[in-house]
Write an enzyme that holds these catalytic residues in place. Sequence first.
Site, PDB file in Angstrom:
ATOM      1  N   GLU A   1     -42.303 -40.895   4.683  1.00 57.84           N
ATOM      2  CA  GLU A   1     -41.215 -41.602   5.376  1.00 57.84           C
ATOM      3  C   GLU A   1     -41.415 -43.114   5.319  1.00 57.84           C
ATOM      4  O   GLU A   1     -40.459 -43.877   5.136  1.00 57.84           O
ATOM      5  CB  GLU A   1     -41.132 -41.100   6.827  1.00 57.84           C
TER       6      GLU A   1
ATOM      7  N   GLU B   1     -44.445 -31.380   8.210  1.00 58.99           N
ATOM      8  CA  GLU B   1     -44.516 -31.330   9.681  1.00 58.99           C
ATOM      9  C   GLU B   1     -44.188 -29.947  10.220  1.00 58.99           C
ATOM     10  O   GLU B   1     -44.652 -29.575  11.303  1.00 58.99           O
ATOM     11  CB  GLU B   1     -43.551 -32.354  10.299  1.00 58.99           C
TER      12      GLU B   1
HETATM   13  N1  CO8 Z   1     -53.665 -37.186  10.958  1.00 62.50           N
HETATM   14  C1  CO8 Z   1     -54.961 -37.327  11.360  1.00 62.50           C
HETATM   15  N2  CO8 Z   1     -56.004 -37.096  10.553  1.00 62.50           N
HETATM   16  C2  CO8 Z   1     -55.751 -36.704   9.282  1.00 62.50           C
HETATM   17  C3  CO8 Z   1     -54.446 -36.529   8.794  1.00 62.50           C
HETATM   18  C4  CO8 Z   1     -53.357 -36.802   9.697  1.00 62.50           C
HETATM   19  N3  CO8 Z   1     -52.079 -36.715   9.323  1.00 62.50           N
HETATM   20  N4  CO8 Z   1     -54.501 -36.126   7.509  1.00 62.50           N
HETATM   21  C5  CO8 Z   1     -55.812 -36.045   7.199  1.00 62.50           C
HETATM   22  N5  CO8 Z   1     -56.575 -36.391   8.267  1.00 62.50           N
HETATM   23  C6  CO8 Z   1     -58.030 -36.439   8.369  1.00 62.50           C
HETATM   24  C7  CO8 Z   1     -58.626 -35.032   8.442  1.00 62.50           C
HETATM   25  O1  CO8 Z   1     -58.568 -34.537   9.759  1.00 62.50           O
HETATM   26  C8  CO8 Z   1     -60.024 -35.287   7.927  1.00 62.50           C
HETATM   27  O2  CO8 Z   1     -60.791 -35.849   8.966  1.00 62.50           O
HETATM   28  P1  CO8 Z   1     -62.211 -35.158   9.396  1.00 62.50           P
HETATM   29  O3  CO8 Z   1     -63.069 -35.311   8.176  1.00 62.50           O
HETATM   30  O4  CO8 Z   1     -62.647 -35.972  10.559  1.00 62.50           O
HETATM   31  O5  CO8 Z   1     -61.915 -33.731   9.700  1.00 62.50           O
HETATM   32  C9  CO8 Z   1     -59.838 -36.383   6.891  1.00 62.50           C
HETATM   33  O6  CO8 Z   1     -58.583 -36.976   7.157  1.00 62.50           O
HETATM   34  C10 CO8 Z   1     -59.808 -35.834   5.464  1.00 62.50           C
HETATM   35  O7  CO8 Z   1     -58.813 -34.836   5.423  1.00 62.50           O
HETATM   36  P2  CO8 Z   1     -59.080 -33.361   4.830  1.00 62.50           P
HETATM   37  O8  CO8 Z   1     -60.522 -32.980   4.995  1.00 62.50           O
HETATM   38  O9  CO8 Z   1     -58.059 -32.447   5.398  1.00 62.50           O
HETATM   39  O10 CO8 Z   1     -58.812 -33.658   3.284  1.00 62.50           O
HETATM   40  P3  CO8 Z   1     -58.337 -32.619   2.180  1.00 62.50           P
HETATM   41  O11 CO8 Z   1     -58.465 -33.330   0.880  1.00 62.50           O
HETATM   42  O12 CO8 Z   1     -59.015 -31.308   2.348  1.00 62.50           O
HETATM   43  O13 CO8 Z   1     -56.769 -32.355   2.501  1.00 62.50           O
HETATM   44  C11 CO8 Z   1     -54.504 -33.040   3.060  1.00 62.50           C
HETATM   45  C12 CO8 Z   1     -55.838 -33.404   2.367  1.00 62.50           C
HETATM   46  C13 CO8 Z   1     -53.831 -31.869   2.312  1.00 62.50           C
HETATM   47  C14 CO8 Z   1     -53.623 -34.258   3.004  1.00 62.50           C
HETATM   48  C15 CO8 Z   1     -54.793 -32.617   4.524  1.00 62.50           C
HETATM   49  O14 CO8 Z   1     -55.620 -33.613   5.135  1.00 62.50           O
HETATM   50  C16 CO8 Z   1     -53.565 -32.465   5.379  1.00 62.50           C
HETATM   51  O15 CO8 Z   1     -52.891 -31.455   5.273  1.00 62.50           O
HETATM   52  N6  CO8 Z   1     -53.282 -33.454   6.247  1.00 62.50           N
HETATM   53  C17 CO8 Z   1     -52.183 -33.405   7.191  1.00 62.50           C
HETATM   54  C18 CO8 Z   1     -50.843 -33.613   6.498  1.00 62.50           C
HETATM   55  C19 CO8 Z   1     -49.725 -33.525   7.498  1.00 62.50           C
HETATM   56  O16 CO8 Z   1     -49.509 -32.508   8.133  1.00 62.50           O
HETATM   57  N7  CO8 Z   1     -48.979 -34.611   7.670  1.00 62.50           N
HETATM   58  C20 CO8 Z   1     -47.883 -34.692   8.605  1.00 62.50           C
HETATM   59  C21 CO8 Z   1     -48.362 -35.241   9.927  1.00 62.50           C
HETATM   60  S1  CO8 Z   1     -47.119 -35.245  11.202  1.00 62.50           S
HETATM   61  C22 CO8 Z   1     -46.122 -36.573  10.783  1.00 62.50           C
HETATM   62  O17 CO8 Z   1     -46.354 -37.242   9.830  1.00 62.50           O
HETATM   63  C23 CO8 Z   1     -44.946 -36.866  11.689  1.00 62.50           C
HETATM   64  C24 CO8 Z   1     -44.207 -38.098  11.213  1.00 62.50           C
HETATM   65  C25 CO8 Z   1     -43.076 -38.412  12.154  1.00 62.50           C
HETATM   66  C26 CO8 Z   1     -43.485 -39.402  13.221  1.00 62.50           C
HETATM   67  C27 CO8 Z   1     -42.240 -39.827  13.955  1.00 62.50           C
HETATM   68  C28 CO8 Z   1     -42.525 -40.675  15.166  1.00 62.50           C
HETATM   69  C29 CO8 Z   1     -41.224 -41.014  15.833  1.00 62.50           C
END
Ligand code: CO8
Length: 258
Positions: free
Chosen positions: A112, A132
Amino acid sequence: MAYETLIVEVADHIGLIRLNRPEALNALNMQLLEELADVLVSFSTNDKVRCVIITGSEKAFAAGADIKEMSEKSFTDMFEADYFTGPTETLLRFRKPIIAAVSGYALGGGCELAMMCDFIIASDTAKFGQPEINLGVMGGMGGTQRLTRFVGKSKAMEMNLTGRFMDAAEAERSGLVSRVVPAKDLLDDAKATAAKIAEKSLIAAMAVKEAVNRSYETTLREGVLFERRVFHSLFSSEDQAEGMAAFTEKRAPQFRDR
Ligand code: CO8
């Protein structure tokens, strides 16, 4: 000013903003967005900045809004804070051109944020998505609205309903990104593109940005009328006289943003 979640450089008339929360794949939290808004406010009056690039790391542009920051919030927390709205409005009101240079994950709020920029250049490793729904929520910063305008209803609906990622080739085919380049060339390419924009009259560049963005807000008829009026108004600028004189005199124009 030093920022904790961003690395900011200004060189060659380009303002480069790198999202820098490597421990969270550049997840967007309130601090990062407020810092981003602060940089943009300073860039808007900085004559050394004529075009902006927002980028992330090789692995992630931004993997979404920070799920850990959001997870404990209630409806009233979100509603009262009008979560993320202030800083994103600052970005949307910023008048100089902004390029998103995306490598790796641009998910949820990351996708976004990229779509709020003026155009996206992607590396061949880029992955876009609105996952999401996997968290029991939905896009909240344009994932159901801007993505639909970029790629059409069918793909936007599928991506928002299934959470699947779109690779760079599909993103280019679908019109989400302007170009795909090899990952190693992404920043150089974005800088070369920004440098090309920075050479133009900033008055004309800001007018282009305003007019193209207007096409999202209005009917075709009103948009074309708006475009024509802005076009006419550019004939009051010194840069119009200089640009056209330079063409007829077969020399490079010297724009002065006047
Ligand atoms: N938020 C917080 N931490 C995150 C996020 C996130 N979105 N994405 C990754 N991280 C962190 C992980 O928790 C991890 O931290 P830790 O080592 O402390 O556990 C670190 O980053 C590395 O991530 P991964 O170990 O998961 O890395 P991978 O290579 O295995 O996976 C991915 C990468 C596929 C990207 C995976 O991290 C993932 O699925 N992340 C979340 C993606 C997601 O769901 N995004 C949407 C979030 S909600 C959103 O964006 C709402 C927007 C609208 C807001 C509107 C406000 C008005």
